[in-house]
Design an enzyme around this catalytic site. Structure first.
Site, PDB file in Angstrom:
ATOM      1  N   LYS A 131      27.145  44.420 -15.844  1.00 54.44           N
ATOM      2  CA  LYS A 131      28.270  44.506 -14.902  1.00 54.44           C
ATOM      3  C   LYS A 131      28.824  45.916 -14.945  1.00 54.44           C
ATOM      4  O   LYS A 131      28.727  46.590 -15.980  1.00 54.44           O
ATOM      5  CB  LYS A 131      29.376  43.524 -15.307  1.00 54.44           C
ATOM      6  CG  LYS A 131      30.315  43.185 -14.175  1.00 54.44           C
ATOM      7  CD  LYS A 131      29.730  42.143 -13.261  1.00 54.44           C
ATOM      8  CE  LYS A 131      30.636  41.823 -12.103  1.00 54.44           C
ATOM      9  NZ  LYS A 131      30.174  40.629 -11.378  1.00 54.44           N
TER      10      LYS A 131
HETATM   11  P1  NAD Z   1      36.888  40.809  -2.487  1.00 54.88           P
HETATM   12  O1  NAD Z   1      37.428  42.114  -2.919  1.00 54.88           O
HETATM   13  O2  NAD Z   1      36.036  40.726  -1.271  1.00 54.88           O
HETATM   14  O3  NAD Z   1      38.068  39.745  -2.288  1.00 54.88           O
HETATM   15  C1  NAD Z   1      39.064  39.500  -3.219  1.00 54.88           C
HETATM   16  C2  NAD Z   1      40.236  38.878  -2.449  1.00 54.88           C
HETATM   17  O4  NAD Z   1      41.239  38.477  -3.384  1.00 54.88           O
HETATM   18  C3  NAD Z   1      40.876  39.857  -1.477  1.00 54.88           C
HETATM   19  O5  NAD Z   1      41.114  39.210  -0.256  1.00 54.88           O
HETATM   20  C4  NAD Z   1      42.179  40.238  -2.186  1.00 54.88           C
HETATM   21  O6  NAD Z   1      43.206  40.610  -1.280  1.00 54.88           O
HETATM   22  C5  NAD Z   1      42.492  38.956  -2.927  1.00 54.88           C
HETATM   23  N1  NAD Z   1      43.374  39.182  -4.071  1.00 54.88           N
HETATM   24  C6  NAD Z   1      43.414  40.241  -4.904  1.00 54.88           C
HETATM   25  N2  NAD Z   1      44.378  40.090  -5.811  1.00 54.88           N
HETATM   26  C7  NAD Z   1      44.956  38.900  -5.558  1.00 54.88           C
HETATM   27  C8  NAD Z   1      46.018  38.171  -6.154  1.00 54.88           C
HETATM   28  N3  NAD Z   1      46.669  38.659  -7.201  1.00 54.88           N
HETATM   29  N4  NAD Z   1      46.332  36.968  -5.631  1.00 54.88           N
HETATM   30  C9  NAD Z   1      45.676  36.475  -4.579  1.00 54.88           C
HETATM   31  N5  NAD Z   1      44.669  37.110  -3.969  1.00 54.88           N
HETATM   32  C10 NAD Z   1      44.315  38.307  -4.456  1.00 54.88           C
HETATM   33  O7  NAD Z   1      36.126  40.233  -3.777  1.00 54.88           O
HETATM   34  P2  NAD Z   1      34.979  39.133  -3.829  1.00 54.88           P
HETATM   35  O8  NAD Z   1      33.682  39.835  -3.778  1.00 54.88           O
HETATM   36  O9  NAD Z   1      35.290  38.050  -2.874  1.00 54.88           O
HETATM   37  O10 NAD Z   1      35.154  38.618  -5.329  1.00 54.88           O
HETATM   38  C11 NAD Z   1      36.113  37.639  -5.689  1.00 54.88           C
HETATM   39  C12 NAD Z   1      35.690  37.004  -7.007  1.00 54.88           C
HETATM   40  O11 NAD Z   1      34.388  36.447  -6.888  1.00 54.88           O
HETATM   41  C13 NAD Z   1      35.632  37.948  -8.210  1.00 54.88           C
HETATM   42  O12 NAD Z   1      35.990  37.249  -9.375  1.00 54.88           O
HETATM   43  C14 NAD Z   1      34.157  38.302  -8.282  1.00 54.88           C
HETATM   44  O13 NAD Z   1      33.743  38.693  -9.578  1.00 54.88           O
HETATM   45  C15 NAD Z   1      33.542  36.976  -7.894  1.00 54.88           C
HETATM   46  N6  NAD Z   1      32.157  37.068  -7.394  1.00 54.88           N
HETATM   47  C16 NAD Z   1      31.844  37.808  -6.302  1.00 54.88           C
HETATM   48  C17 NAD Z   1      30.526  37.844  -5.855  1.00 54.88           C
HETATM   49  C18 NAD Z   1      30.118  38.575  -4.597  1.00 54.88           C
HETATM   50  O14 NAD Z   1      28.973  38.405  -4.178  1.00 54.88           O
HETATM   51  N7  NAD Z   1      30.957  39.353  -3.964  1.00 54.88           N
HETATM   52  C19 NAD Z   1      29.533  37.149  -6.555  1.00 54.88           C
HETATM   53  C20 NAD Z   1      29.881  36.396  -7.668  1.00 54.88           C
HETATM   54  C21 NAD Z   1      31.209  36.358  -8.071  1.00 54.88           C
END
Ligand code: NAD
Length: 476
Positions: free
Chosen positions: A107
């Site tokens: 990561k």
């Molecule tokens: P992203 O940046 O696209 O979205 C995150 C969202 O959460 C945004 O809309 C943001 O405004 C919101 N956010 C941030 N802080 C916040 C808070 N305090 N309260 C409420 N909302 C809040 O990120 P993502 O890619 O969707 O990732 C989200 C989670 O999923 C993370 O834990 C990441 O590790 C996990 N994840 C992502 C992927 C991927 O393919 N992108 C894969 C596996 C796991």
């Protein structure tokens, strides 16, 4: 967010690991070898922007190299730190093992608020960060393959891939150095939606088993279930959208950075997303109740809670108040080890992160294979498949004529049956199959062993078992 007694994110992952390992019979020392993070590289680099040099701090952590390349996203957020990347790298090891993606776990992260920088500035910062990682083989098609995570997307992945190509002009497999690229830059159909799609497939699979639905104190199908989602970013948006549009779920709460909105009648995900794009947050969204302290909506009465933003949001301070009988961890580490215990005792079913959000790495695996094979999935077989289907349709047409009014083909059968699978259909099929198979492997232990009370322990048992087998095969 965490209270004083709460362990750090990495400690929380270790505690959950230890709970599972206590039920296993591993050779002496192997448990420790699997648990520890192999190496974490910290880089501080300067970029001249807006008339001065800004120093940025980034990390790339490699948890386990029992299979290579190692795989894991790159996160852009101000909260990024060594403990967090190490926890996330460990989860990647277990996640890849669980869904049988042939990678070790890694990561990365950069301590930056991407919203503070213009696009051209972000490009310069990303390229410089990528340069630091590439020259140490921490981005490399055969050793370490990043992907998007919070705060990054296909744009950043395209810059990283291009940077790698510039530094490795003769590497014919250069595009496979990173996944989650845009489709015209070596990406694959269905990668952007993959993690949210995987969350949907995971829930669909759980709901295929009435016994499991009952364990979550629910009944029936996904249709009409009240869902609360935290974070309408890549993962949360796609999960909520598909569950609403295809499974009939009612999205009764959406929690974002600036607060939350709720509606018993249900919120239209697409409209909320557009509202956020335009206004920067959920506040003011029409026909919904706005709650300034968004975290409170995690405690709202609902059927399914989907934390899809940050780690540690369900912790010792609020776990006892969480009412959802079913939580699916779309984010990594949203439930701390302490909260997990409280929720388990309450009988809440938690679909663990390493499984729930594995759709991203699964489709990343397909993208990596596509890049290495230099051909789009379905390109060779599609028309041949269609031609064979045409033979059957011709026969059925003849039968249709012969039998007259007594029998006829259903109107859209021909169209549906004739269409050979393109890349998107194949990706979705591979993802669905992966999510179903991984669920079955957890479920067997969950229901099959008296000492396995929950899906998370089952997930750890399956994945640690697979990593241990790889080590044994290596002669360790
Ligand atoms: P992203 O940046 O696209 O979205 C995150 C969202 O959460 C945004 O809309 C943001 O405004 C919101 N956010 C941030 N802080 C916040 C808070 N305090 N309260 C409420 N909302 C809040 O990120 P993502 O890619 O969707 O990732 C989200 C989670 O999923 C993370 O834990 C990441 O590790 C996990 N994840 C992502 C992927 C991927 O393919 N992108 C894969 C596996 C796991």
């Amino acid at each position: 967010m965490n209270s004083a007694q709460e362990p750090s994110f990495r400690e929380s992952v270790d505690l959950m690991f230890n709970r599972a390992v206590a039920l296993m019979d591993l050779p002496p020392g192997l448990e420790e070898k699997i648990r520890v993070c192999n190496a974490t590289y910290t880089v501080r680099f300067g970029v001249r922007l807006r008339g001065k040099i800004h120093t940025f701090t980034g990390y790339r952590s490699v948890h386990s190299e029992h299979m290579e390349p190692v795989k894991g996203g790159i996160r852009y957020a101000m909260g990024v730190n060594q403990d967090e990347v190490e926890a996330l790298a460990a989860l990647m090891t277990y996640k890849c093992a669980l869904v049988e993606a042939p990678f070790g776990g890694s990561k990365g992260g950069l301590r930056i608020d991407p919203r503070e920088w213009e696009e051209d500035e972000l490009e310069r910062i990303t390229r410089r960060f990528a340069y630091e990682l590439i020259k140490r083989d921490l981005v490399n098609p055969s050793q370490n393959v990043p992907a998007p995570d919070m705060g990054t997307g296909e744009r950043e992945m395209a810059w990283i891939a291009d940077q790698y190509k510039r530094m490795n002009t003769t590497d014919i497999n250069g595009r496979a150095c990173v996944t989650g690229k845009p489709i015209n830059g070596g990406g694959i159909q269905g990668r952007t939606e993959a993690t949210g799609r995987g969350v949907q497939y995971a829930l669909q699979e759980l709901f295929r088993h009435p016994e499991d639905v009952k364990a979550a104190k629910l009944s029936g199908t996904l249709d009409g279930k009240r869902v609360v989602v935290q974070g309408l970013g890549n993962v949360g948006y796609h999960a909520a959208k598909f569950l609403q549009e295809e499974d009939g779920c009612k999205i009764t709460g959406i929690i974002e950075r600036d607060g939350a909105i709720t509606s018993d009648a249900g919120l239209d995900v697409e409209s909320v997303r557009n509202w956020i794009m335009k206004h920067g947050g959920v506040k003011g969204f029409p026909d919904a109740t706005y709650v300034e302290n968004g975290g409170l909506v995690l405690e709202q009465d609902c059927d399914i809670l989907i934390p899809a933003a940050l780690e540690g949001v369900i912790n010792l301070s609020n776990a006892a108040n969480v009412k959802a009988p079913l939580i699916i961890e779309a984010a990594n580490g949203p439930v701390t080890a302490g909260a997990d215990e409280i929720l388990r005792k309450k009988g809440c079913v938690i679909v663990p992160d390493m499984y729930a959000n594995a759709g991203g790495v699964t489709v990343s695996y397909f993208e990596w294979v596509k890049n290495l094979s230099h051909i789009r999935f379905g390109r060779l077989g599609r028309r041949q498949e269609e031609a064979r289907h045409q033979l059957i349709v011709d026969e059925l047409n003849a039968l249709d004529t012969e039998l007259g009014d007594s029998w006829s083909m259903t109107p859209d059968f021909k169209q549906k049956y004739l269409r050979g699978a393109g890349e998107l259909e194949l990706v979705r099929s591979g993802l669905d199959d992966t999510m179903r198979a991984a669920y079955q492997s957890m479920r067997e232990l969950w229901h099959g062993r008296d000492d396995v009370e929950d899906l998370r322990t089952a997930a750890y048992l399956v994945s640690i078992g697979k990593v241990a087998d790889s080590y044994r095969a290596l002669g360790l």
